[in-house]
Design a protein around this motif. Structure first.
Motif, PDB file in Angstrom:
ATOM      1  N   ILE A 135       0.839  -1.165  -0.120  1.00 51.94           N
ATOM      2  CA  ILE A 135      -0.080  -0.059  -0.072  1.00 51.94           C
ATOM      3  C   ILE A 135       0.790   1.312  -0.094  1.00 51.94           C
ATOM      4  CG2 ILE A 135      -1.790  -1.210   1.333  1.00 51.94           C
ATOM      5  CD1 ILE A 135      -0.842   0.097   3.910  1.00 51.94           C
ATOM      6  N   GLU A 136       0.418   2.402  -0.263  1.00 48.26           N
ATOM      7  CA  GLU A 136       0.897   3.644  -0.232  1.00 48.26           C
ATOM      8  C   GLU A 136       0.802   4.049   1.024  1.00 48.26           C
ATOM      9  OE1 GLU A 136       2.692   5.526  -2.494  1.00 48.26           O
ATOM     10  OE2 GLU A 136       2.910   3.821  -3.730  1.00 48.26           O
ATOM     11  N   ARG A 137       1.782   5.031   1.604  1.00 45.27           N
ATOM     12  CA  ARG A 137       1.552   5.806   2.872  1.00 45.27           C
ATOM     13  C   ARG A 137       2.620   6.871   2.637  1.00 45.27           C
ATOM     14  NH1 ARG A 137       1.671   1.903   8.436  1.00 45.27           N
ATOM     15  NH2 ARG A 137      -0.465   1.031   8.143  1.00 45.27           N
ATOM     16  N   GLU A 138       2.141   7.824   3.551  1.00 49.80           N
ATOM     17  CA  GLU A 138       2.962   9.204   3.455  1.00 49.80           C
ATOM     18  C   GLU A 138       4.226   8.861   4.293  1.00 49.80           C
ATOM     19  OE1 GLU A 138       2.297  12.251   2.562  1.00 49.80           O
ATOM     20  OE2 GLU A 138       0.463  11.573   1.540  1.00 49.80           O
ATOM     21  N   ARG A 139       5.418   9.303   3.374  1.00 51.90           N
ATOM     22  CA  ARG A 139       6.722   9.289   3.905  1.00 51.90           C
ATOM     23  C   ARG A 139       6.645   9.930   5.220  1.00 51.90           C
ATOM     24  NH1 ARG A 139      12.183  10.664   0.569  1.00 51.90           N
ATOM     25  NH2 ARG A 139      13.282  11.790   2.478  1.00 51.90           N
ATOM     26  N   PRO A 140       7.172   9.309   6.353  1.00 46.17           N
ATOM     27  CA  PRO A 140       7.028  10.040   7.671  1.00 46.17           C
ATOM     28  C   PRO A 140       8.082  11.307   7.491  1.00 46.17           C
ATOM     29  CG  PRO A 140       8.256   8.098   8.016  1.00 46.17           C
ATOM     30  CD  PRO A 140       7.658   8.176   6.725  1.00 46.17           C
ATOM     31  N   ASP A 141       7.657  12.375   8.598  1.00 41.95           N
ATOM     32  CA  ASP A 141       8.646  13.579   8.842  1.00 41.95           C
ATOM     33  C   ASP A 141       9.258  13.148   9.958  1.00 41.95           C
ATOM     34  OD1 ASP A 141       7.448  15.060   6.765  1.00 41.95           O
ATOM     35  OD2 ASP A 141       5.742  15.445   8.078  1.00 41.95           O
ATOM     36  N   VAL A 142      10.441  13.868  10.107  1.00 46.66           N
ATOM     37  CA  VAL A 142      11.371  13.548  11.408  1.00 46.66           C
ATOM     38  C   VAL A 142      11.290  14.545  12.474  1.00 46.66           C
ATOM     39  CG1 VAL A 142      12.984  12.139  10.263  1.00 46.66           C
ATOM     40  CG2 VAL A 142      13.438  14.615  10.520  1.00 46.66           C
ATOM     41  N   ALA A 143      11.171  14.464  13.876  1.00 45.90           N
ATOM     42  CA  ALA A 143      11.192  15.205  14.996  1.00 45.90           C
ATOM     43  C   ALA A 143      12.609  15.785  14.902  1.00 45.90           C
ATOM     44  CB  ALA A 143      10.617  14.676  16.160  1.00 45.90           C
ATOM     45  N   SER A 144      12.804  16.663  15.876  1.00 44.08           N
ATOM     46  CA  SER A 144      14.175  17.068  16.192  1.00 44.08           C
ATOM     47  C   SER A 144      15.103  16.488  16.465  1.00 44.08           C
ATOM     48  CB  SER A 144      14.086  18.293  16.981  1.00 44.08           C
ATOM     49  OG  SER A 144      13.665  17.861  18.208  1.00 44.08           O
ATOM     50  N   ASP A 145      14.842  15.114  17.259  1.00 43.75           N
ATOM     51  CA  ASP A 145      15.692  13.993  17.687  1.00 43.75           C
ATOM     52  C   ASP A 145      15.728  12.813  17.238  1.00 43.75           C
ATOM     53  OD1 ASP A 145      13.196  13.424  18.526  1.00 43.75           O
ATOM     54  OD2 ASP A 145      13.647  12.701  20.644  1.00 43.75           O
ATOM     55  N   GLU A 146      14.963  12.648  15.878  1.00 40.36           N
ATOM     56  CA  GLU A 146      14.861  11.658  15.054  1.00 40.36           C
ATOM     57  C   GLU A 146      15.791  11.501  13.899  1.00 40.36           C
ATOM     58  OE1 GLU A 146      10.323  10.114  16.060  1.00 40.36           O
ATOM     59  OE2 GLU A 146      10.866  11.443  14.181  1.00 40.36           O
ATOM     60  N   VAL A 147      15.824  10.438  13.476  1.00 37.98           N
ATOM     61  CA  VAL A 147      16.634  10.353  12.046  1.00 37.98           C
ATOM     62  C   VAL A 147      15.437   9.513  11.124  1.00 37.98           C
ATOM     63  CG1 VAL A 147      18.979  10.243  13.069  1.00 37.98           C
ATOM     64  CG2 VAL A 147      17.716   7.909  12.439  1.00 37.98           C
ATOM     65  N   LEU A 148      15.495   9.705   9.686  1.00 48.42           N
ATOM     66  CA  LEU A 148      14.793   8.805   8.798  1.00 48.42           C
ATOM     67  C   LEU A 148      15.663   8.021   8.270  1.00 48.42           C
ATOM     68  CD1 LEU A 148      11.923   9.007   7.458  1.00 48.42           C
ATOM     69  CD2 LEU A 148      12.801  10.354   5.544  1.00 48.42           C
ATOM     70  N   VAL A 149      15.460   6.746   8.239  1.00 48.44           N
ATOM     71  CA  VAL A 149      16.204   5.681   7.505  1.00 48.44           C
ATOM     72  C   VAL A 149      15.325   5.040   6.619  1.00 48.44           C
ATOM     73  CG1 VAL A 149      17.079   3.433   8.143  1.00 48.44           C
ATOM     74  CG2 VAL A 149      16.917   5.181   9.930  1.00 48.44           C
ATOM     75  N   ARG A 150      16.187   4.883   5.452  1.00 43.11           N
ATOM     76  CA  ARG A 150      15.673   4.053   4.162  1.00 43.11           C
ATOM     77  C   ARG A 150      15.936   2.533   4.586  1.00 43.11           C
ATOM     78  NH1 ARG A 150      13.786   4.055  -0.707  1.00 43.11           N
ATOM     79  NH2 ARG A 150      14.419   2.480  -2.357  1.00 43.11           N
ATOM     80  N   ILE A 151      15.084   1.672   4.996  1.00 42.65           N
ATOM     81  CA  ILE A 151      14.866   0.467   5.095  1.00 42.65           C
ATOM     82  C   ILE A 151      15.682  -0.412   4.116  1.00 42.65           C
ATOM     83  CG2 ILE A 151      13.885  -1.496   5.894  1.00 42.65           C
ATOM     84  CD1 ILE A 151      14.040   0.544   8.177  1.00 42.65           C
TER      85      ILE A 151
END
Length: 344
Positions: A15-31
Motif C-alpha cells: 500500500i501507499e503511505r505518507e513518508r514520515p517526517d522527522v522530529a528534532s531528535d529523530e532520523v529518517l532511515v531508508r530500510i
C-alpha cells in the motif's frame, strides 16, 4: 512511500503511505533489510501473538537496518548516508524501569511490529537518534538487521550467568537457539548440547561449533547429557523453543544448583517443576525478555568475527515477495528468512 501491510490473517498487501517526517531528535532511515522473526510469523498466521491482537492493516518486522537519509535538527551522533541498525523498542523514559539497564521491562514500551506500533516492512522509518547504531564498514546491512536476535541471545546468556567451563543445554535450533549457542560458546561454555527435531538445524548447529546436536525425535537428550557430558546434568539450560516437551526437559537436564533460563515463548505451558523440587535441587528459574543495552556489543561482536549471524540466514527475498518470504520462513527446515526492502 511503499509499505507492506498485513491486511488479514495470511495476507500481505503493498500500500501507499505518507513518508514520515522527522522530529528534532529523530532520523529518517531508508530500510534495507528486515529479518523475519517467529513472532512476525505468528501474527501472520494467527493475527495475534502472546495476547497482542492485530488491527488490520498492520506492518510487521522489527529486525531492521538501513541508511539514514535525513536527520532532525538536534541530532548529532549520526548523519545522512550513515548505515545503521535500529533497536526496535522505545521505552517511555519516565518510569522506574527506564532509569537503569532494565528499560526493556518498561510497561509503556512501544515495540516495532507489536500492535499497535507498526514495524519496518516499509521504505522509510523515522526513529529516535538514541536507538539507532552506526554500522562499521565491514558489517553488512543484513548483519545489522540481525543484531536484534543476536541481542536477544546475548541477554539470555547474561541472565544465565554463563562462565568459563560451564556445560550448557540449548533447547531449540531456530534463530534464537543457534545464536544463544554461539554466544554461550563465546562466553567459554564447554560441552554444549543443542536439541531440535529437524536434522538440518542440528547439522547447522554442529557447523557453528555445538558439541552435541540431539534430535529429540529419536534420542533422549537427558540420556545423551548423562553419558556424554555429566551424569548429574548440565550447569545451564536455556530454553529457546517454546515447545512443551522442551520445557518439560529443562528440570530433568539441570544439575543441582544450576540455572534454567526461559527465552522461547510458549503458546501455553506450565512450569515443569514444583516448589519442593526447586528447594531440594536449589536451581534458579529465570525469564529472559528481549534485551537492554546490547546493541553495541552485538555490532562489535559481528565486526570482530566473534559472532556469525549471516550463517543462520536460510534465504532472502525481495520486498515484492514479502508474502512468499513469510510462507517460506514458516517451513520448519528454515532457520531465518530476510526481506530485502531496498538494494541501496
Amino acid at each position: 512511500m511503499q509499505a507492506c501491510a498485513l491486511t488479514d490473517v495470511g495476507e500481505f498487501t503493498h500500500i501507499e503511505r505518507e513518508r514520515p517526517d522527522v522530529a528534532s531528535d529523530e532520523v529518517l532511515v531508508r530500510i534495507n533489510r528486515v529479518g523475519i522473526c517467529g513472532s512476525d510469523i505468528h501474527y501472520y498466521q494467527h493475527g495475534e501473538n502472546s495476547g497482542n491482537v492485530v488491527e488490520f492493516p498492520h506492518v510487521l518486522g522489527h529486525e531492521s537496518a538501513g541508511t539514514i537519509v535525513e536527520v532532525g535538527e538536534a541530532v548529532q551522533s549520526v548523519a545522512p548516508k550513515d548505515r545503521v541498525a535500529i533497536e526496535p523498542g522505545l521505552s517511555c523514559g519516565e518510569c522506574s524501569y527506564c532509569g537503569n539497564d532494565t528499560y526493556h521491562l518498561c510497561k509503556n514500551m512501544e515495540y516495532m511490529s507489536s500492535p499497535p506500533t507498526d514495524g519496518a516492512l516499509v521504505e522509510y522509518v523515522a526513529w529516535p537518534e538514541d536507538f539507532v547504531y552506526k554500522l562499521p564498514e565491514s558489517v553488512s546491512l543484513r548483519e545489522g538487521a540481525l543484531a536484534e536476535p543476536l541481542s536477544v541471545a546475548i541477554h539470555a546468556c547474561e541472565r544465565a550467568g554463563i562462565s568459563e567451563g560451564d556445560s550448557v543445554l540449548v533447547t531449540g535450533g531456530g534463530p534464537i537457539g543457534q545464536l544463544v549457542a554461539e554466544v554461550a560458546l563465546a562466553h567459554g561454555a564447554e560441552d554444549l548440547v543443542l536439541t531440535d527435531i529437524v536434522d538440518s538445524k542440528l547439522r547447522l548447529a554442529e557447523q557453528r561449533g555445538v558439541d552435541h546436536a540431539v534430535n529429540v525425535g529419536t534420542d533422549d537428550p537427558v540420556e545423551v547429557i548423562e553419558s556424554a557430558v555429566d551424569q548429574d546434568g548440565v550447569d545451564i539450560v536455556i530454553e529457546s523453543s517454546g515447545a512443551d516437551p522442551a520445557i518439560e526437559t529443562t528440570t530433568d537436564a539441570i544439575k543441582r544448583g544450576g540455572a534454567i533460563v526461559f527465552v522461547g515463548i510458549p503458546i501455553d505451558a506450565a512450569l515443569p517443576t514444583d516448589v519442593v523440587g526447586i528447594i531440594g535441587d536449589e536451581y534458579d528459574l529465570k525469564g529472559s525478555f528481549r534485551f537492554s543495552g546490547t546493541y553495541p556489543e552485538a555490532i562489535e561482536g559481528i565486526q570482530t568475527g566473534k559472532y556469525d549471524v549471516d550463517s543462520i540466514v536460510s534465504f532472502e527475498r525481495g520486498f515484492e515477495e514479502t508474502q512468499a518470504a513469510f510462507d517460506e520462513a514458516s517451513e520448519s527446515a528454515n532457520v531465518k528468512g530476510v526481506v530485502r526492502v531496498s538494494d541501496e
